[in-house]
Design a protein around this motif. Structure first.
Motif, mmCIF file in Angstrom:
data_model
loop_
_atom_site.group_PDB
_atom_site.id
_atom_site.type_symbol
_atom_site.label_atom_id
_atom_site.label_comp_id
_atom_site.label_asym_id
_atom_site.label_seq_id
_atom_site.Cartn_x
_atom_site.Cartn_y
_atom_site.Cartn_z
ATOM 1 N N LYS A 1 0.832 -1.204 0.000
ATOM 2 C CA LYS A 1 0.000 0.000 0.000
ATOM 3 C C LYS A 1 0.869 1.258 0.000
ATOM 4 O O LYS A 1 0.568 2.225 -0.696
ATOM 5 C CB LYS A 1 -0.916 -0.026 1.226
ATOM 6 N N ASP B 1 -7.659 -7.568 -2.076
ATOM 7 C CA ASP B 1 -7.043 -6.266 -1.813
ATOM 8 C C ASP B 1 -6.686 -5.521 -3.102
ATOM 9 O O ASP B 1 -5.659 -4.855 -3.194
ATOM 10 C CB ASP B 1 -5.785 -6.403 -0.938
ATOM 11 N N GLN C 1 -6.732 -2.670 -5.623
ATOM 12 C CA GLN C 1 -6.949 -1.221 -5.634
ATOM 13 C C GLN C 1 -6.372 -0.683 -6.925
ATOM 14 O O GLN C 1 -5.271 -1.059 -7.324
ATOM 15 C CB GLN C 1 -6.276 -0.570 -4.428
ATOM 16 N N ASN D 1 -6.363 2.900 -9.802
ATOM 17 C CA ASN D 1 -6.803 4.232 -10.212
ATOM 18 C C ASN D 1 -7.080 4.263 -11.713
ATOM 19 O O ASN D 1 -7.292 5.312 -12.291
ATOM 20 C CB ASN D 1 -5.769 5.293 -9.838
#
Length: 77
Positions: free
Chosen positions: A5, A71, A73, A75
């Motif tokens: 992360k 998990d 993620q 953009n």
């Protein structure tokens, strides 16, 4: 997960980025287990492959709905 992360967050939002962890795979084995998505990523970015991009782009992106990954993620729109 914290370093994954942190690395994701360190990249500017102006570049396409995605993180995902494969369920049941140790970090040391990751490079062997996610070669399909790694190949698709490079095919998309280096060869502008229209099929490979579908793994990452849009609400129907394959990786977003792949139950073997968690998990996730991104953009990428």
């Amino acid at each position: 997960m914290w370093s994954l992360k942190a690395n994701y967050d360190a990249l500017p939002d102006s570049v396409p980025k995605i993180i995902a962890r494969k369920t049941g795979v140790d970090h040391g084995e990751t490079y062997q287990a996610i070669d399909g998505y790694m190949t698709a990523w490079f095919m998309w970015h280096l060869q502008k492959d229209e099929k490979a991009v579908k793994a990452f782009i849009g609400s129907d992106a394959e990786i977003l709905h792949n139950s073997l990954y968690k998990d996730v993620q991104s953009n990428i729109k």
